[in-house]
Design an enzyme around this catalytic site. Sequence first.
Site, PDB file in Angstrom:
ATOM      1  N   ARG A  93       0.823  -1.215   0.000  1.00  0.00           N
ATOM      2  CA  ARG A  93       0.000   0.000   0.000  1.00  0.00           C
ATOM      3  C   ARG A  93       0.857   1.265   0.000  1.00  0.00           C
ATOM      4  O   ARG A  93       0.476   2.274  -0.568  1.00  0.00           O
ATOM      5  CB  ARG A  93      -0.929  -0.038   1.219  1.00  0.00           C
ATOM      6  CG  ARG A  93      -1.859   1.146   1.357  1.00  0.00           C
ATOM      7  CD  ARG A  93      -2.854   0.952   2.496  1.00  0.00           C
ATOM      8  NE  ARG A  93      -3.827  -0.084   2.198  1.00  0.00           N
ATOM      9  CZ  ARG A  93      -3.869  -1.285   2.762  1.00  0.00           C
ATOM     10  NH1 ARG A  93      -2.983  -1.629   3.672  1.00  0.00           N
ATOM     11  NH2 ARG A  93      -4.798  -2.159   2.426  1.00  0.00           N
ATOM     12  N   ARG A  97       7.044   0.207   2.429  1.00  0.00           N
ATOM     13  CA  ARG A  97       6.757  -0.926   3.302  1.00  0.00           C
ATOM     14  C   ARG A  97       5.687  -1.805   2.696  1.00  0.00           C
ATOM     15  O   ARG A  97       4.950  -1.372   1.794  1.00  0.00           O
ATOM     16  CB  ARG A  97       6.355  -0.435   4.688  1.00  0.00           C
ATOM     17  CG  ARG A  97       4.947   0.101   4.818  1.00  0.00           C
ATOM     18  CD  ARG A  97       4.846   1.209   5.863  1.00  0.00           C
ATOM     19  NE  ARG A  97       5.203   2.485   5.265  1.00  0.00           N
ATOM     20  CZ  ARG A  97       4.573   3.633   5.548  1.00  0.00           C
ATOM     21  NH1 ARG A  97       3.610   3.647   6.433  1.00  0.00           N
ATOM     22  NH2 ARG A  97       4.916   4.739   4.948  1.00  0.00           N
ATOM     23  N   CYS A 110     -12.210 -11.449  16.445  1.00  0.00           N
ATOM     24  CA  CYS A 110     -12.913 -10.243  16.855  1.00  0.00           C
ATOM     25  C   CYS A 110     -14.137 -10.042  15.971  1.00  0.00           C
ATOM     26  O   CYS A 110     -14.058 -10.195  14.743  1.00  0.00           O
ATOM     27  CB  CYS A 110     -11.982  -9.033  16.753  1.00  0.00           C
ATOM     28  SG  CYS A 110     -10.481  -9.176  17.740  1.00  0.00           S
ATOM     29  N   LYS A 318      -3.742   5.317   5.657  1.00  0.00           N
ATOM     30  CA  LYS A 318      -4.185   5.882   6.928  1.00  0.00           C
ATOM     31  C   LYS A 318      -3.911   7.381   6.976  1.00  0.00           C
ATOM     32  O   LYS A 318      -2.872   7.842   6.507  1.00  0.00           O
ATOM     33  CB  LYS A 318      -3.451   5.221   8.089  1.00  0.00           C
ATOM     34  CG  LYS A 318      -3.738   3.744   8.281  1.00  0.00           C
ATOM     35  CD  LYS A 318      -3.007   3.238   9.509  1.00  0.00           C
ATOM     36  CE  LYS A 318      -3.212   1.746   9.676  1.00  0.00           C
ATOM     37  NZ  LYS A 318      -2.490   0.957   8.643  1.00  0.00           N
TER      38      LYS A 318
END
Length: 353
Positions: A93, A97, A110, A318
């Site tokens: 993305r 990294r 979860c 993000k």
Amino acid sequence: MPDGTPSPSLLRDADALIAAGLIAPDARDAIAAVEARYAVAITPAMRALIDDPAGPVGRQFVPDPAELVTAPHEMADPIGDDALSPVKGIVHRYPDRALLKPLLVCPVYCRFCFRREHVGPDGGLLTEAELAAAYDWIRARPQIREIILTGGDPLMLSPRRLSSIINTLSAIPHLEILRIHSRVPVADPARLTPALAESLATDKAMWLVLHANHASELTPAARAAIRLVQAQAVPVLGQSVLLRGVNDSEAALEALFRAMLAARVKPYYLHQLDPAPGTARFHVPIAEGRRLLAGLRGRVTGLAWPTYVLDIAGGHGKVPLGPDYLEPDGHVRDPWGVRHRLAPNLAPETASV
């Protein structure tokens, strides 16, 4: 035990949940329908923390029929993993990294998971050939400086397999940082043995990012597991998801971040909920999240303040959500809301924000 093989003590289905007193017998069929679509697992460590299935720990792990209702804004791959996967197991993305997902098994599942359409007990374990292809992809891209091991949960791997992966990545010259994202230290601390902690050894910069959402998850056993990692000179960061009914108050967030710091875990990210299918009951509006974080400023040490982030749907990355303190008219608000005029050289048109 092979990688990803479930412990027999796990609560994995409606019958086990009924026997454990976590769902009513008349809810069996509805919960069985949920488990047919989304994986269920509750470890003994987490079961011990659930005194109320609707409480802050139970809500995270006990399935609910509402999970089968998909809201219009929800999507199967909310952060674009599939679209950004050039080879199996890799997600790329950001320029410098990439993610490596060696397996798709977790110690617990979860109910708000953004990869809930992919993770589960079938494992998704990469074969040796698939791992080799992922390594080759990384080797061919010198701009990649950091690899994040995620999944699933990399600490569900055996010490031998995890050590092999870390050693292979460590031998790639252009990699500088290795990072592991895990729920194991809180969800299944007994799994984090000295041998597993020792498998993190590398001459690269290694970081562990721990996922915990409520202060009660930082039990003495969890803190002992975290110390095993820290004893390997591996710093530990904390990431959490802002969740309705779990940590959606200033008091709950303060307790969580203070518990992390007491365990020498630096709160790193507070995530806005990703819009995965059937997760609407956990949603907290961004404006409310910003108010909660603002309420903690000046009340807790800056070490306890994470970055509140949104992972933009579709794989666009993000971004921080604030809260903001600089105002366009040349004023700045202090932690208690009082406005102060900035010096002229710090006015918004010239300030670095």
